[in-house]
Motif scaffolding. Sequence first.
Motif, PDB file in Angstrom:
ATOM      1  N   ILE A  57       2.306   6.388   5.334  1.00 10.44           N
ATOM      2  CA  ILE A  57       1.930   5.548   6.474  1.00 10.44           C
ATOM      3  C   ILE A  57       1.246   4.275   5.988  1.00 10.44           C
ATOM      4  O   ILE A  57       1.492   3.182   6.513  1.00 10.44           O
ATOM      5  CB  ILE A  57       1.010   6.326   7.438  1.00 10.44           C
ATOM      6  CG1 ILE A  57       1.771   7.476   8.081  1.00 10.44           C
ATOM      7  CG2 ILE A  57       0.453   5.397   8.524  1.00 10.44           C
ATOM      8  CD1 ILE A  57       0.894   8.392   8.935  1.00 10.44           C
TER       9      ILE A  57
ATOM     10  N   PHE B 146       3.220   1.255   7.600  1.00  6.44           N
ATOM     11  CA  PHE B 146       2.646   1.349   8.944  1.00  6.44           C
ATOM     12  C   PHE B 146       3.249   0.346   9.931  1.00  6.44           C
ATOM     13  O   PHE B 146       3.123   0.502  11.139  1.00  6.44           O
ATOM     14  CB  PHE B 146       1.122   1.196   8.898  1.00  6.44           C
ATOM     15  CG  PHE B 146       0.625  -0.145   8.421  1.00  6.44           C
ATOM     16  CD1 PHE B 146       0.448  -1.199   9.306  1.00  6.44           C
ATOM     17  CD2 PHE B 146       0.305  -0.347   7.089  1.00  6.44           C
ATOM     18  CE1 PHE B 146      -0.017  -2.429   8.875  1.00  6.44           C
ATOM     19  CE2 PHE B 146      -0.158  -1.577   6.640  1.00  6.44           C
ATOM     20  CZ  PHE B 146      -0.321  -2.621   7.539  1.00  6.44           C
TER      21      PHE B 146
ATOM     22  N   GLN C 280      -1.587   5.646  12.113  1.00  9.55           N
ATOM     23  CA  GLN C 280      -0.714   4.488  11.953  1.00  9.55           C
ATOM     24  C   GLN C 280      -1.179   3.333  12.844  1.00  9.55           C
ATOM     25  O   GLN C 280      -1.227   2.179  12.408  1.00  9.55           O
ATOM     26  CB  GLN C 280       0.727   4.849  12.301  1.00  9.55           C
ATOM     27  CG  GLN C 280       1.682   3.668  12.160  1.00  9.55           C
ATOM     28  CD  GLN C 280       3.070   3.967  12.706  1.00  9.55           C
ATOM     29  OE1 GLN C 280       3.278   4.962  13.396  1.00  9.55           O
ATOM     30  NE2 GLN C 280       4.021   3.098  12.406  1.00  9.55           N
TER      31      GLN C 280
END
Length: 280
Positions: free
Chosen positions: A182, A186, A222
């Motif tokens: 992530i 992201f 995220q």
Amino acid sequence: MSSQYYTIRQEDTSSLPQSQAKLLSISWAQYSEEWNSSLHTHNHAELFFVVGGQGSFQLQDRQFSVSSRDLVVINAGVPHAELSQSGSPMEYIVLGVDSLEVLASACGYVQSHFYTGWDEIASCLRLMLQEVRGSQPGHQYICQHLLEVILLRLLRRDDLVLTAPYADRRSSRECDLVRRYIDDHFKENLTLDQLAALAHINKYYLVHTFRKEYGISPISYQISRRIQESRMLLTSTDFNLSQIAQILGFSSLSYFSQSFRRLEGMSPMEYRKRNRPAAK
């Protein structure tokens, strides 16, 4: 006569980062003509609480502004330097903490601003300074417990994820893999199914273990990473809100604005007005 009685529910705190974190140092600094800060590193994390004035932090590849009520967490081994703004001398209190890190980008730091809860944190910091300056018997234990109070307060925030360093915690390899993925992706349209497939586990189990490990769901993490990046874009670029929302992968401007307000307590435009350096 009236009274109130509350039962305190006991929880297992052994997995929380404040139970492993150890206070190594506390210091206070304010800008003066003798101020001389160059890039340096530590083998422990540092928590900088800006209690007055304005300034900036220099990392190897970037510089960002800070002001009163800002918190900057620098992970171990990250080169950094503190710089003050001459017209508004910066004052800060810094805690050196072992066995603690903040989940951050590759830069190894997180900046957060206190819109609420600052007074309680500041009271703990002042008491820590009072204790360490007095050096009365037991002061080190009081300071350690005050650190744990501060960390528990920070754990309630949506824009900070504190944990023990990987080598010191009973960490799920799957969760660590997903978290790092992530961090690197992201801005992309990630889904739980995609993240679960990456870790080769069931998506419901992923949500459960990730939340247990980091105190936040994968998708919420995220979003917090996107909002963290948006603060930099709002203060250091001329992109409009729609462009920033698109750059960070938000499906719409309204979703970006709602997410930003939920985490920061104000709209993106208000944040830009408050934190953008005045044009010369």
